[in-house]
Design an enzyme around this catalytic site. Structure first.
Site, PDB file in Angstrom:
ATOM      1  N   GLU A  83      -6.813   1.722  -3.606  1.00 13.36           N
ATOM      2  CA  GLU A  83      -5.350   1.787  -3.699  1.00 13.36           C
ATOM      3  C   GLU A  83      -4.748   0.385  -3.870  1.00 13.36           C
ATOM      4  OE1 GLU A  83      -3.503   4.776  -1.225  1.00 13.36           O
ATOM      5  OE2 GLU A  83      -2.134   3.269  -0.435  1.00 13.36           O
ATOM      6  N   ARG A 137      -0.688   9.318  -0.399  1.00 18.09           N
ATOM      7  CA  ARG A 137      -1.826   9.781  -1.198  1.00 18.09           C
ATOM      8  C   ARG A 137      -1.767  11.263  -1.546  1.00 18.09           C
ATOM      9  NH1 ARG A 137      -6.667   6.303   1.695  1.00 18.09           N
ATOM     10  NH2 ARG A 137      -6.086   4.356   0.672  1.00 18.09           N
ATOM     11  N   HIS A 155      -8.246  11.245  -2.409  1.00 13.72           N
ATOM     12  CA  HIS A 155      -7.699   9.940  -2.831  1.00 13.72           C
ATOM     13  C   HIS A 155      -7.327  10.025  -4.311  1.00 13.72           C
ATOM     14  CE1 HIS A 155      -7.430   5.684  -3.742  1.00 13.72           C
ATOM     15  NE2 HIS A 155      -7.546   5.396  -2.463  1.00 13.72           N
ATOM     16  N   ARG A 166      -3.322  10.634   5.866  1.00 13.27           N
ATOM     17  CA  ARG A 166      -3.447   9.254   6.343  1.00 13.27           C
ATOM     18  C   ARG A 166      -2.860   8.291   5.329  1.00 13.27           C
ATOM     19  NH1 ARG A 166      -7.110   5.053   5.274  1.00 13.27           N
ATOM     20  NH2 ARG A 166      -8.662   6.335   4.220  1.00 13.27           N
ATOM     21  N   ASP A 215     -22.084  14.228  11.517  1.00 11.95           N
ATOM     22  CA  ASP A 215     -23.007  14.467  12.641  1.00 11.95           C
ATOM     23  C   ASP A 215     -22.262  14.558  13.980  1.00 11.95           C
ATOM     24  OD1 ASP A 215     -24.413  13.635  10.427  1.00 11.95           O
ATOM     25  OD2 ASP A 215     -25.838  12.396  11.506  1.00 11.95           O
ATOM     26  N   LEU A 251      -8.793   1.647   9.022  1.00  8.31           N
ATOM     27  CA  LEU A 251      -9.469   0.516   9.659  1.00  8.31           C
ATOM     28  C   LEU A 251      -8.758   0.186  10.966  1.00  8.31           C
ATOM     29  CD1 LEU A 251     -10.356  -1.869   6.679  1.00  8.31           C
ATOM     30  CD2 LEU A 251     -11.707  -0.045   7.709  1.00  8.31           C
ATOM     31  N   GLN A 299      -8.356  14.439   3.035  1.00  9.57           N
ATOM     32  CA  GLN A 299      -7.625  13.622   2.069  1.00  9.57           C
ATOM     33  C   GLN A 299      -8.359  13.506   0.743  1.00  9.57           C
ATOM     34  OE1 GLN A 299      -6.842   9.097   2.614  1.00  9.57           O
ATOM     35  NE2 GLN A 299      -4.871  10.128   2.781  1.00  9.57           N
ATOM     36  N   PHE A 344       0.857  -1.192   0.000  1.00  5.22           N
ATOM     37  CA  PHE A 344       0.000   0.000   0.000  1.00  5.22           C
ATOM     38  C   PHE A 344       0.887   1.234   0.000  1.00  5.22           C
ATOM     39  CE2 PHE A 344      -4.664   0.715   0.860  1.00  5.22           C
ATOM     40  CZ  PHE A 344      -5.112  -0.399   0.168  1.00  5.22           C
ATOM     41  N   HIS A 352     -12.032  12.021   0.106  1.00  3.29           N
ATOM     42  CA  HIS A 352     -12.103  10.632   0.584  1.00  3.29           C
ATOM     43  C   HIS A 352     -12.185  10.504   2.089  1.00  3.29           C
ATOM     44  CE1 HIS A 352     -11.439   6.344   0.486  1.00  3.29           C
ATOM     45  NE2 HIS A 352     -10.298   6.432   1.158  1.00  3.29           N
ATOM     46  N   LEU A 365     -14.753   5.142  -5.584  1.00  2.68           N
ATOM     47  CA  LEU A 365     -13.341   4.817  -5.342  1.00  2.68           C
ATOM     48  C   LEU A 365     -12.872   3.605  -6.133  1.00  2.68           C
ATOM     49  CD1 LEU A 365     -10.923   5.509  -3.293  1.00  2.68           C
ATOM     50  CD2 LEU A 365     -11.606   3.384  -2.203  1.00  2.68           C
TER      51      LEU A 365
HETATM   52  C1  LIG Z   1     -14.758   3.696  -0.453  1.00  3.04           C
HETATM   53  C2  LIG Z   1     -13.859   3.668   0.752  1.00  3.04           C
HETATM   54  C3  LIG Z   1     -12.911   2.666   0.896  1.00  3.04           C
HETATM   55  C4  LIG Z   1     -12.078   2.645   2.018  1.00  3.04           C
HETATM   56  N1  LIG Z   1     -11.150   1.654   2.131  1.00  3.04           N
HETATM   57  C5  LIG Z   1     -10.363   1.619   3.225  1.00  3.04           C
HETATM   58  C6  LIG Z   1      -9.401   0.583   3.392  1.00  3.04           C
HETATM   59  O1  LIG Z   1      -9.272  -0.318   2.574  1.00  3.04           O
HETATM   60  N2  LIG Z   1      -8.636   0.602   4.504  1.00  3.04           N
HETATM   61  C7  LIG Z   1      -8.745   1.572   5.460  1.00  3.04           C
HETATM   62  O2  LIG Z   1      -8.016   1.536   6.448  1.00  3.04           O
HETATM   63  N3  LIG Z   1      -9.669   2.546   5.334  1.00  3.04           N
HETATM   64  C8  LIG Z   1     -10.474   2.593   4.253  1.00  3.04           C
HETATM   65  N4  LIG Z   1     -11.401   3.590   4.132  1.00  3.04           N
HETATM   66  C9  LIG Z   1     -11.667   4.468   5.286  1.00  3.04           C
HETATM   67  C10 LIG Z   1     -12.478   3.703   6.320  1.00  3.04           C
HETATM   68  O3  LIG Z   1     -13.388   2.848   5.683  1.00  3.04           O
HETATM   69  C11 LIG Z   1     -13.282   4.627   7.247  1.00  3.04           C
HETATM   70  O4  LIG Z   1     -12.486   5.675   7.700  1.00  3.04           O
HETATM   71  C12 LIG Z   1     -13.792   3.839   8.453  1.00  3.04           C
HETATM   72  O5  LIG Z   1     -14.467   2.671   8.027  1.00  3.04           O
HETATM   73  C13 LIG Z   1     -14.701   4.686   9.327  1.00  3.04           C
HETATM   74  O6  LIG Z   1     -15.248   3.852  10.320  1.00  3.04           O
HETATM   75  P1  LIG Z   1     -16.074   4.449  11.543  1.00  3.04           P
HETATM   76  O7  LIG Z   1     -16.438   3.300  12.403  1.00  3.04           O
HETATM   77  O8  LIG Z   1     -15.319   5.567  12.147  1.00  3.04           O
HETATM   78  O9  LIG Z   1     -17.361   5.104  10.884  1.00  3.04           O
HETATM   79  P2  LIG Z   1     -18.515   4.485   9.953  1.00  3.04           P
HETATM   80  O10 LIG Z   1     -18.233   3.125   9.491  1.00  3.04           O
HETATM   81  O11 LIG Z   1     -18.783   5.535   8.929  1.00  3.04           O
HETATM   82  O12 LIG Z   1     -19.735   4.385  10.925  1.00  3.04           O
HETATM   83  C14 LIG Z   1     -20.412   5.522  11.391  1.00  3.04           C
HETATM   84  C15 LIG Z   1     -21.621   5.054  12.187  1.00  3.04           C
HETATM   85  O13 LIG Z   1     -22.227   6.178  12.814  1.00  3.04           O
HETATM   86  C16 LIG Z   1     -23.621   6.132  12.618  1.00  3.04           C
HETATM   87  N5  LIG Z   1     -24.129   7.510  12.703  1.00  3.04           N
HETATM   88  C17 LIG Z   1     -23.651   8.620  12.099  1.00  3.04           C
HETATM   89  N6  LIG Z   1     -24.378   9.704  12.465  1.00  3.04           N
HETATM   90  C18 LIG Z   1     -25.334   9.256  13.313  1.00  3.04           C
HETATM   91  C19 LIG Z   1     -26.402   9.870  14.013  1.00  3.04           C
HETATM   92  N7  LIG Z   1     -26.658  11.183  13.912  1.00  3.04           N
HETATM   93  N8  LIG Z   1     -27.189   9.110  14.781  1.00  3.04           N
HETATM   94  C20 LIG Z   1     -26.978   7.774  14.897  1.00  3.04           C
HETATM   95  N9  LIG Z   1     -25.989   7.129  14.245  1.00  3.04           N
HETATM   96  C21 LIG Z   1     -25.174   7.867  13.472  1.00  3.04           C
HETATM   97  C22 LIG Z   1     -23.783   5.477  11.262  1.00  3.04           C
HETATM   98  O14 LIG Z   1     -25.056   4.937  11.106  1.00  3.04           O
HETATM   99  C23 LIG Z   1     -22.702   4.398  11.345  1.00  3.04           C
HETATM  100  O15 LIG Z   1     -23.183   3.280  12.045  1.00  3.04           O
HETATM  101  C24 LIG Z   1     -12.207   3.639   3.003  1.00  3.04           C
HETATM  102  C25 LIG Z   1     -13.161   4.644   2.857  1.00  3.04           C
HETATM  103  C26 LIG Z   1     -13.956   4.677   1.732  1.00  3.04           C
HETATM  104  C27 LIG Z   1     -14.904   5.814   1.561  1.00  3.04           C
END
Ligand SMILES: Cc1cc2nc3c(=O)[nH]c(=O)nc-3n(C[C@H](O)[C@H](O)[C@H](O)COP(=O)(O)OP(=O)(O)OC[C@H]3O[C@@H](n4cnc5c(N)ncnc54)[C@H](O)[C@@H]3O)c2cc1C
Length: 562
Positions: free
Chosen positions: A244, A275, A231, A375, A210, A381, A229, A113, A340, A241
């Site tokens: 990568e 990136r 991407h 990042r 939020d 993740l 960021q 990566f 991204h 997307l």
């Molecule tokens: C297309 C894509 C591919 C990616 N690939 C990678 C990768 O391969 N490796 C890597 O390390 N990172 C990757 N990332 C980044 C990574 O996926 C995210 O940064 C990470 O998954 C965010 O996780 P989280 O648990 O913080 O939030 P999220 O998974 O976004 O979860 C947020 C949660 O909050 C809840 N929520 C939000 N607002 C409210 C509200 N007002 N009331 C109640 N619930 C609410 C939502 O319902 C959800 O359950 C990628 C990102 C994208 C966009």
């Protein structure tokens, strides 16, 4: 009134990992999500998760790559923790049932990566986030006696007691419109990022910032908000997307003249530079007329053996076919940099604690800060899981030592009135969707890969106007059942607050570092700007700016080349 030791807002990877950790530590837990947990945005993560697990790799090497990737803005104590704990976390996931890719010898297999000096990304084809999320959800089922799930509940505000401690939240049951006040000894924001402030973006429609806005509104400082960021490989127009992982497997980038242009910008790491570097290189090619007429450059995945692409990158084979009409196993696909990820967010310590007692944050909503100015791919993740777990443990510990607070009923009445006011607005002004589109397109123009004082100042005044328009924008749906219209109006308010903070941070940082490139201040300036920018509201409407030092442990800033 529902009451839980630990209330977790968000059921993506950070929220679910926090829930498991808090439950294992003996707390009663509520996990709340505005969508079904496995539809959380973590589901979209494709390429993988980093850990220095191979004997020839080391956590120090992973940490140095992360520090360098962050352009020295990442806090090194937090980065050390993340990289030291990464191998244990990946093994934990594997033992819980994540079917990570295996090498022909049967060992856990890795892919390369960007910005990494070793291939240390563990993956499940190009559906890693989905694989992780489903396994965590299964694990939550096992602790159902302790963990109550509020699925399709939307948190509208955090609440505080008389001392200012966070003691719960107000939420709306999306299915029937009923509102409820939740008391909790600790609240963990795990509500994800804010990519929808930009248009297009790789982020799902639910990533509306939020939790960043809700925490900010009750006084929690935000940090590094200017660091957005872009991407390097997203589809023009819709922002989808192309992982990568494609470059990790060997794909090359070309301009319209067929030049492998990364030779000019990052001769050592080429397409696998970090990136920010690759996105800036692509945008320079496009701006200087060496891109294609549709404002893109080409990603050539035919360099990867077709069998390997079909096995390890099958989702982007589908994306190429369905969204660009391109068979990526046979021809290059046009891509460009796209919004991204937000490196900034709610400022926390290494246990996820914010400056507000009782309020924690983990995952993309938070800024620990392990990503600093940029990042590294596959470190997010990891961030969600390490700091999700740590915040769950710490919140449970806090809860064990106190009685249940009583969240003030007046907050519930306030939130009910606020929603009634939105529903009661007279039609006539602009539509919510129009305002949101203008915000996103404007941010994508003025606050993207290259930024200027002039553009950012214009962005700032546009946001002031959009806020006024949003405050009177009427909605069509006045009902209670799945009223996404009213939630859209609330989310727009969050996005405008977050957008305002991103622009403020970008205006304030008068240098170029990581994802922030100021055409008017093109150099990194460690003398004046090797520090975090922190934004907070202290009762007033306008955010106040302060600074905090970057924590250094063992890596002095150096010139950053790839
Ligand atoms: C297309 C894509 C591919 C990616 N690939 C990678 C990768 O391969 N490796 C890597 O390390 N990172 C990757 N990332 C980044 C990574 O996926 C995210 O940064 C990470 O998954 C965010 O996780 P989280 O648990 O913080 O939030 P999220 O998974 O976004 O979860 C947020 C949660 O909050 C809840 N929520 C939000 N607002 C409210 C509200 N007002 N009331 C109640 N619930 C609410 C939502 O319902 C959800 O359950 C990628 C990102 C994208 C966009």
């Amino acid at each position: 009134m529902p009451a839980h030791d630990v209330l977790i807002i968000g059921a993506g990877l950070a929220g679910q990992r926090a829930a498991l950790a808090a439950a294992e530590a003996g707390a009663t837990v509520a996990v709340m999500s505005k969508v079904h947990p496995v539809r959380s945005h973590s589901n979209a993560a494709a390429g993988g998760i980093n850990a220095a697990l191979n004997p020839e790799d080391s956590w120090e090497s992973h940490a140095f790559d992360t520090v360098k990737g962050s352009d020295y803005l990442g806090d090194q104590d937090a980065i050390e923790i993340m990289c030291r704990e990464a191998p244990g976390e990946v093994l934990w996931l594997e033992h819980r049932g994540v079917t990570f890719h295996r090498s022909p010898e049967g060992k856990l297999g890795t892919r390369a990566f960007g910005g990494a000096s070793a291939a240390r990304t563990y993956y499940v084809a190009d559906i890693t986030g989905q694989a992780l999320l489903h396994v965590l959800y299964e694990q939550l089922m096992k602790v159902h006696a302790q963990v109550e799930r509020y699925e399709e509940w939307f948190v509208t505000a955090l609440v505080q007691d008389d001392e200012g401690d966070c003691c719960g939240a107000v939420a709306r049951n999306i299915r029937d419109g009923s509102m409820e006040l939740f008391s909790a000894k600790a609240v963990i924001q795990a509500s994800g990022g804010a990519g929808q402030c930009f248009k297009p973006t790789t982020n799902a429609l639910i990533c509306t910032g939020d939790g960043i806005a809700q925490s900010f509104r009750i006084g929690a400082p935000l940090m590094d908000m200017e660091m957005i960021q872009y991407h390097p490989t997203t589809l023009a127009g819709n922002g989808i997307l192309i992982t990568e992982g494609a470059r990790g497997e060997g794909a090359h980038l070309y301009n319209a003249a067929g030049e492998r242009f990364m030779e000019r910008y990052a001769p050592n790491k080429m397409e696998l530079a970090s990136r920010d570097v690759v996105s800036r290189s692509e945008q320079t090619e496009i701006n200087e007329g060496r891109g294609f007429p549709d404002g893109t450059v080409a990603l050539d995945i035919t360099k990867v053996p077709r069998k390997r692409t079909l096995e390890a990158l099958r989702e982007i084979v589908n994306i190429g076919r369905d969204f660009a009409g391109v068979d990526i196993t046979r021809e290059p696909i046009h891509i460009k940099p796209g919004c991204h990820y937000i490196m900034g967010g709610v400022k926390t310590d290494v246990w996820g604690a914010t400056d507000i007692p009782g309020l924690y944050a983990a995952g993309e909503v938070a800024c620990v800060s392990v990503h600093g100015g940029n990042r590294l791919g596959a470190n997010s993740l990891l961030d969600t899981l390490i700091f999700g777990r740590r915040s769950g443990e710490h919140a449970a510990q806090r809860a064990a030592g106190m009685g249940m607070p009583q969240a003030p009923e007046a907050e519930l009445a306030d939130e009910r009135r606020a929603i009634a006011r939105i529903i009661g607005r007279e039609s006539g002004g602009r539509r919510i969707s129009e305002i949101k589109d203008e915000l996103g397109e404007m941010m994508n123009e003025k606050c993207a890969v290259f930024r200027t004082q002039e553009g950012l100042t214009e962005a700032q005044s546009t946001i002031v106007r959009l806020k006024e328009e949003a405050s009177v924008a009427a909605i069509d749906d006045r009902g209670t059942v799945f009223n996404q219209d009213v939630l859209g109006a609330i989310e727009l308010g969050y996005m405008l607050d977050v957008g305002e903070c991103i622009v403020m941070g970008a205006l304030e940082r008068k240098e170029s570092r990581g994802a922030q490139f100021r055409l008017d201040f093109p150099e990194r300036n460690d003398d004046d700007w090797l520090k975090h920018i922190t934004l907070s509201v202290n009762g007033g409407d306008v955010p106040t700016i302060s600074y905090s030092p970057v924590t250094m442990t063992q890596w002095e800033p150096q010139e950053r080349t790839y």
